[in-house]
Design a protein around this motif. Structure first.
Motif, PDB file in Angstrom:
ATOM      1  N   ALA A 223     -20.281  82.022  16.266  1.00  0.00           N
ATOM      2  CA  ALA A 223     -18.863  81.724  16.475  1.00  0.00           C
ATOM      3  C   ALA A 223     -18.281  82.598  17.576  1.00  0.00           C
ATOM      4  CB  ALA A 223     -18.098  81.927  15.169  1.00  0.00           C
ATOM      5  N   GLY A 224     -18.681  83.884  17.617  1.00  0.00           N
ATOM      6  CA  GLY A 224     -18.153  84.804  18.612  1.00  0.00           C
ATOM      7  C   GLY A 224     -18.528  84.407  20.026  1.00  0.00           C
TER       8      GLY A 224
ATOM      9  N   LEU B 113     -20.013  91.266  29.063  1.00  0.00           N
ATOM     10  CA  LEU B 113     -18.857  90.901  28.256  1.00  0.00           C
ATOM     11  C   LEU B 113     -19.271  90.158  26.985  1.00  0.00           C
ATOM     12  CD1 LEU B 113     -16.048  89.916  30.779  1.00  0.00           C
ATOM     13  CD2 LEU B 113     -15.998  91.740  29.087  1.00  0.00           C
ATOM     14  N   ILE B 114     -20.318  89.336  27.082  1.00  0.00           N
ATOM     15  CA  ILE B 114     -20.821  88.673  25.874  1.00  0.00           C
ATOM     16  C   ILE B 114     -21.341  89.718  24.899  1.00  0.00           C
ATOM     17  CG2 ILE B 114     -22.649  87.182  24.963  1.00  0.00           C
ATOM     18  CD1 ILE B 114     -22.355  85.395  27.346  1.00  0.00           C
ATOM     19  N   ASN B 115     -22.076  90.699  25.399  1.00  0.00           N
ATOM     20  CA  ASN B 115     -22.589  91.766  24.541  1.00  0.00           C
ATOM     21  C   ASN B 115     -21.462  92.594  23.940  1.00  0.00           C
ATOM     22  OD1 ASN B 115     -25.813  92.437  24.677  1.00  0.00           O
ATOM     23  ND2 ASN B 115     -25.131  91.203  26.394  1.00  0.00           N
ATOM     24  N   ALA B 116     -20.448  92.909  24.749  1.00  0.00           N
ATOM     25  CA  ALA B 116     -19.319  93.684  24.241  1.00  0.00           C
ATOM     26  C   ALA B 116     -18.554  92.903  23.175  1.00  0.00           C
ATOM     27  CB  ALA B 116     -18.381  94.054  25.389  1.00  0.00           C
ATOM     28  N   SER B 117     -18.455  91.580  23.354  1.00  0.00           N
ATOM     29  CA  SER B 117     -17.705  90.749  22.420  1.00  0.00           C
ATOM     30  C   SER B 117     -18.321  90.752  21.030  1.00  0.00           C
ATOM     31  CB  SER B 117     -17.629  89.314  22.938  1.00  0.00           C
ATOM     32  OG  SER B 117     -16.931  89.246  24.156  1.00  0.00           O
ATOM     33  N   VAL B 118     -19.652  90.687  20.968  1.00  0.00           N
ATOM     34  CA  VAL B 118     -20.317  90.561  19.663  1.00  0.00           C
ATOM     35  C   VAL B 118     -20.741  91.906  19.094  1.00  0.00           C
ATOM     36  CG1 VAL B 118     -21.134  88.247  20.256  1.00  0.00           C
ATOM     37  CG2 VAL B 118     -22.629  90.221  20.660  1.00  0.00           C
ATOM     38  N   ALA B 119     -20.433  92.992  19.808  1.00  0.00           N
ATOM     39  CA  ALA B 119     -20.927  94.305  19.393  1.00  0.00           C
ATOM     40  C   ALA B 119     -20.512  94.664  17.974  1.00  0.00           C
ATOM     41  CB  ALA B 119     -20.433  95.376  20.371  1.00  0.00           C
ATOM     42  N   GLY B 120     -19.307  94.283  17.560  1.00  0.00           N
ATOM     43  CA  GLY B 120     -18.841  94.663  16.239  1.00  0.00           C
ATOM     44  C   GLY B 120     -18.905  93.560  15.216  1.00  0.00           C
TER      45      GLY B 120
ATOM     46  N   ASN C 270     -14.189  78.966  14.346  1.00  0.00           N
ATOM     47  CA  ASN C 270     -13.964  80.069  13.417  1.00  0.00           C
ATOM     48  C   ASN C 270     -13.123  81.159  14.090  1.00  0.00           C
ATOM     49  OD1 ASN C 270     -14.011  81.987  11.422  1.00  0.00           O
ATOM     50  ND2 ASN C 270     -16.154  82.555  11.723  1.00  0.00           N
ATOM     51  N   LEU C 271     -11.808  81.073  13.915  1.00  0.00           N
ATOM     52  CA  LEU C 271     -10.898  82.026  14.547  1.00  0.00           C
ATOM     53  C   LEU C 271     -10.832  83.359  13.814  1.00  0.00           C
ATOM     54  CD1 LEU C 271      -7.872  79.711  15.457  1.00  0.00           C
ATOM     55  CD2 LEU C 271      -9.805  80.357  16.898  1.00  0.00           C
ATOM     56  N   LYS C 272     -11.437  83.434  12.654  1.00  0.00           N
ATOM     57  CA  LYS C 272     -11.355  84.667  11.863  1.00  0.00           C
ATOM     58  C   LYS C 272     -12.080  85.834  12.521  1.00  0.00           C
ATOM     59  CE  LYS C 272     -10.691  82.219   7.495  1.00  0.00           C
ATOM     60  NZ  LYS C 272     -11.222  81.902   6.146  1.00  0.00           N
ATOM     61  N   VAL C 273     -12.948  85.539  13.503  1.00  0.00           N
ATOM     62  CA  VAL C 273     -13.638  86.634  14.188  1.00  0.00           C
ATOM     63  C   VAL C 273     -12.674  87.469  15.019  1.00  0.00           C
ATOM     64  CG1 VAL C 273     -15.887  85.472  14.257  1.00  0.00           C
ATOM     65  CG2 VAL C 273     -14.260  85.130  16.125  1.00  0.00           C
ATOM     66  N   PHE C 274     -11.483  86.922  15.300  1.00  0.00           N
ATOM     67  CA  PHE C 274     -10.487  87.699  16.040  1.00  0.00           C
ATOM     68  C   PHE C 274      -9.944  88.858  15.215  1.00  0.00           C
ATOM     69  CE2 PHE C 274     -10.187  83.870  18.731  1.00  0.00           C
ATOM     70  CZ  PHE C 274     -10.242  84.471  19.980  1.00  0.00           C
ATOM     71  N   ALA C 275     -10.225  88.866  13.914  1.00  0.00           N
ATOM     72  CA  ALA C 275      -9.822  90.005  13.090  1.00  0.00           C
ATOM     73  C   ALA C 275     -10.579  91.264  13.495  1.00  0.00           C
ATOM     74  CB  ALA C 275     -10.073  89.691  11.613  1.00  0.00           C
ATOM     75  N   ASN C 276     -11.732  91.079  14.151  1.00  0.00           N
ATOM     76  CA  ASN C 276     -12.492  92.200  14.674  1.00  0.00           C
ATOM     77  C   ASN C 276     -11.814  92.689  15.954  1.00  0.00           C
ATOM     78  OD1 ASN C 276     -14.685  93.288  16.650  1.00  0.00           O
ATOM     79  ND2 ASN C 276     -15.597  93.503  14.623  1.00  0.00           N
ATOM     80  N   ARG C 277     -11.335  93.923  15.947  1.00  0.00           N
ATOM     81  CA  ARG C 277     -10.566  94.443  17.071  1.00  0.00           C
ATOM     82  C   ARG C 277     -11.350  94.421  18.374  1.00  0.00           C
ATOM     83  NH1 ARG C 277      -8.235 100.524  17.995  1.00  0.00           N
ATOM     84  NH2 ARG C 277     -10.322 100.783  18.845  1.00  0.00           N
TER      85      ARG C 277
ATOM     86  N   ALA D 256     -29.410  87.347  20.421  1.00  0.00           N
ATOM     87  CA  ALA D 256     -30.061  86.512  21.428  1.00  0.00           C
ATOM     88  C   ALA D 256     -30.162  85.063  20.957  1.00  0.00           C
ATOM     89  CB  ALA D 256     -31.452  87.059  21.745  1.00  0.00           C
ATOM     90  N   LYS D 257     -30.498  84.908  19.676  1.00  0.00           N
ATOM     91  CA  LYS D 257     -30.612  83.567  19.123  1.00  0.00           C
ATOM     92  C   LYS D 257     -29.260  82.873  19.095  1.00  0.00           C
ATOM     93  CE  LYS D 257     -32.565  80.133  16.914  1.00  0.00           C
ATOM     94  NZ  LYS D 257     -33.433  79.200  17.639  1.00  0.00           N
ATOM     95  N   ALA D 258     -28.224  83.621  18.696  1.00  0.00           N
ATOM     96  CA  ALA D 258     -26.872  83.053  18.651  1.00  0.00           C
ATOM     97  C   ALA D 258     -26.414  82.651  20.043  1.00  0.00           C
ATOM     98  CB  ALA D 258     -25.895  84.053  18.037  1.00  0.00           C
ATOM     99  N   ALA D 259     -26.732  83.494  21.024  1.00  0.00           N
ATOM    100  CA  ALA D 259     -26.359  83.169  22.413  1.00  0.00           C
ATOM    101  C   ALA D 259     -27.038  81.890  22.857  1.00  0.00           C
ATOM    102  CB  ALA D 259     -26.745  84.325  23.336  1.00  0.00           C
ATOM    103  N   ALA D 260     -28.291  81.727  22.438  1.00  0.00           N
ATOM    104  CA  ALA D 260     -29.036  80.531  22.815  1.00  0.00           C
ATOM    105  C   ALA D 260     -28.395  79.280  22.249  1.00  0.00           C
ATOM    106  CB  ALA D 260     -30.478  80.645  22.318  1.00  0.00           C
ATOM    107  N   GLU D 261     -27.887  79.389  21.026  1.00  0.00           N
ATOM    108  CA  GLU D 261     -27.403  78.202  20.342  1.00  0.00           C
ATOM    109  C   GLU D 261     -25.945  77.880  20.649  1.00  0.00           C
ATOM    110  OE1 GLU D 261     -28.299  79.054  16.297  1.00  0.00           O
ATOM    111  OE2 GLU D 261     -30.388  78.424  16.491  1.00  0.00           O
ATOM    112  N   SER D 262     -25.251  78.795  21.292  1.00  0.00           N
ATOM    113  CA  SER D 262     -23.830  78.531  21.502  1.00  0.00           C
ATOM    114  C   SER D 262     -23.344  78.902  22.886  1.00  0.00           C
ATOM    115  CB  SER D 262     -23.009  79.300  20.462  1.00  0.00           C
ATOM    116  OG  SER D 262     -23.293  80.680  20.531  1.00  0.00           O
ATOM    117  N   HIS D 263     -24.222  79.059  23.823  1.00  0.00           N
ATOM    118  CA  HIS D 263     -23.819  79.505  25.163  1.00  0.00           C
ATOM    119  C   HIS D 263     -22.952  78.446  25.814  1.00  0.00           C
ATOM    120  CE1 HIS D 263     -24.090  81.889  28.828  1.00  0.00           C
ATOM    121  NE2 HIS D 263     -24.046  80.713  29.431  1.00  0.00           N
TER     122      HIS D 263
END
Length: 534
Positions: free
Chosen positions: A404-405, A389-396, A268-275, A527-534
């Protein structure tokens, strides 16, 4: 929700302990194999008749496979059923490991390392999801800590274990040790890891983006080839490099276009729309570049120049990392409490940049403990960068975009590492040639220092052989070896400095990052998303 509770009930007591042991061991094994070969590159190159530049494909093929498979693990687990996919990946990893150890040529080894990376990507991604499901929400902090320690230990143990094996056995044994671990883990997975109630039942409703997968493999594979071979083939002066570059461009552009316009994207590349996510990805790419490149260059430097054995090389990496290991759970708790990741990211960038310049001052007579402070800085910079960096990436991102992020974040980090190793190889070759040309200019009879050194070496050989002609020839050969060694030494130091320059260049972009404090529900979802896609 009921499925998770059911899994947690089944995973009580001894069963939960076995699930922790199995999943953490599988993750450590996958990460260990990303670095275990680093200290064996010289031995592999000699055994297989390859150059150090070509043998780097053993590392990059594994990283490329990880890059391709990591973002796909979510839908592959859903399609085949998470337990079945985990089992299949474990078996594939074990078989590929055995075939790696039995490889008789460089490209045979590269092929099986790629297959091993396909299996290994799922071990890392799926292990954490299984582990989190075995713990109730209030205990997932402990599960995250256990898994985090494993993530740090895996790459750290790799060079040490690999060095011991290479010093005492053969390089093939660094792959064979995976086989019994895979067999035991497979048995434990069958016996103790439960299935979700709906695993594999929605397969008919899942559409796989085969074209997207194909374009991803073509684009990344072709780009990696250009980066690896461009320098030796004189870049675009070579028709082959021009054609492969065009193939890379078509593959990457086609992949991006396909993923943005299909209803069922593999990524899902659409998450790159998030600055915020887009800018965070730049830091993730550079952090992967710095981490993997430094761990690749350092073992080659200290073995070629400082005369370390593979085992000594591993130990020189192990002890500094063990020193900073306790910081990982502390940082994890701070992130879970809602602390802003930006100060940690800034600190990590500054420390990693300082590490590169500091490593650029290394000397040829330094021993194992002399490198301790340098490697301590590398480890500290790594810890301060990865989780924040993982936290900063999904912050928005929205909660339904976390998976996906984080998946893309892991892919970009691996991609940065694969590109970093390829670029480091090219840069070392370029700088080696430059330094050699500069040093040769001083190898003239009119230079009194050269004449003094040459006569000293010649007299040393003459005192042993008594043959003036032979002693002269041996003195020239000795000086040639010294010239070669010094040229490589300076080139490796330049590579550490270039890592620092990359970090310095991205540091001003930190002002473009924005974070907001997550609610308890958002933190749990992340946390759940990180678990499923780390």
């Amino acid at each position: 929700m009921e499925q998770t509770v059911e899994i947690q009930n089944k995973a009580a007591g001894v069963s939960r302990f076995i699930i922790v042991l199995t999943t953490v061991t599988a993750a450590i094994m996958e990460l260990l194999d990303t670095t275990i070969v680093n200290v064996a590159l010289n031995q592999m190159a000699g055994s297989l008749g390859a150059t150090i530049e070509d043998i780097a494909w053993v590392i990059t093929s594994y990283a490329i496979a990880n890059v391709i498979i990591i973002p796909m693990t979510g839908f592959l687990g859903e399609y085949f059923g998470r337990k079945n996919y985990y089992l299949g990946s474990m078996i594939l990893f074990g078989i590929a490991s055995y075939l790696c150890g039995n490889s008789g040529s460089l490209w045979e080894l590269v092929l099986w390392r790629f297959v091993q990376g396909i299996g290994g990507g799922a071990l890392l991604s799926t292990s954490q999801a299984i582990l989190f499901d075995a713990f109730p929400g209030k205990e997932r902090g402990m599960a995250s800590g256990l898994f985090g320690m494993g993530i740090v230990l895996g790459p750290t143990l790799g060079p040490t274990l690999g060095g011991y094996i290479v010093d005492n056995y053969t390089w093939g044994d660094i792959f064979f040790i995976n086989v019994p671990i895979c067999i035991v883990a497979t048995i434990l997975t069958i016996m103790y890891i439960p299935k979700k109630a709906d695993e594999g039942k929605h397969r008919d409703k899942i559409k796989i983006d085969y074209l997207g997968i194909l374009l991803l493999m073509i684009g990344i594979g072709a780009l990696q080839y250009v980066l690896e071979k461009g320098e030796s083939k004189d870049w675009f002066q070579s028709k082959e490099i021009a054609i492969v570059s065009l193939l890379a461009l078509v593959g990457i552009v086609g992949f991006i276009s396909r993923e943005l316009n299909t209803d069922h994207p593999v990524v899902n590349l659409k998450v790159f729309a998030n600055r915020n996510f887009a800018f965070s990805s730049i830091f993730v790419l550079v952090s992967g570049f710095g981490l993997f490149t430094s761990v690749f260059v350092y073992p080659v430097l200290v073995q070629r120049i400082n005369g370390f054995t593979p085992y000594e090389t591993g130990l020189s990496l192990l002890f500094p990392t063990l020193t900073i290991l306790p910081l990982f759970p502390i940082l994890g708790r701070r992130m879970s409490a809602g602390a802003s990741p930006i100060p940690f990211v800034v600190s990590g960038i500054i420390i990693f940049a300082a590490f590169g310049f500091y490593s650029g001052t290394a000397t040829t007579d330094m021993g194992r403990w002399d490198f301790y402070s340098m490697q301590l800085m590398r480890g500290l910079g790594t810890v301060l960068l990865q989780l924040p960096l993982i936290n900063a990436s999904v912050a928005g991102l929205k909660p339904n975009e976390f998976g996906a992020g984080i998946s893309l974040t892991n892919m970009i980090r691996q991609l940065g590492g694969a590109f970093g190793i390829a670029l480091a190889n090219n840069y070392v070759a370029q700088q080696y040639a430059q330094h050699r040309a500069d040093l040769v200019a001083n190898y003239v009879p009119s230079n009194p220092l050269f004449t003094e050194r040459f006569n000293a070496i010649k007299m040393s050989f003459l005192s042993r052989t008594g043959d003036a002609v032979q002693a002269t020839a041996q003195a020239y050969r000795q000086l040639e070896l010294l010239l070669d060694r010094q040229s490589y030494y300076l080139a490796y130091l330049d590579t550490f400095r270039i890592i620092s320059i990359f970090f310095i260049c991205v540091l001003p972009l930190v002002v473009l990052l924005r974070t907001k404090k997550k609610s308890a529900a958002e933190a749990a979802a992340a946390a759940k998303a990180a678990a499923e896609s780390h």
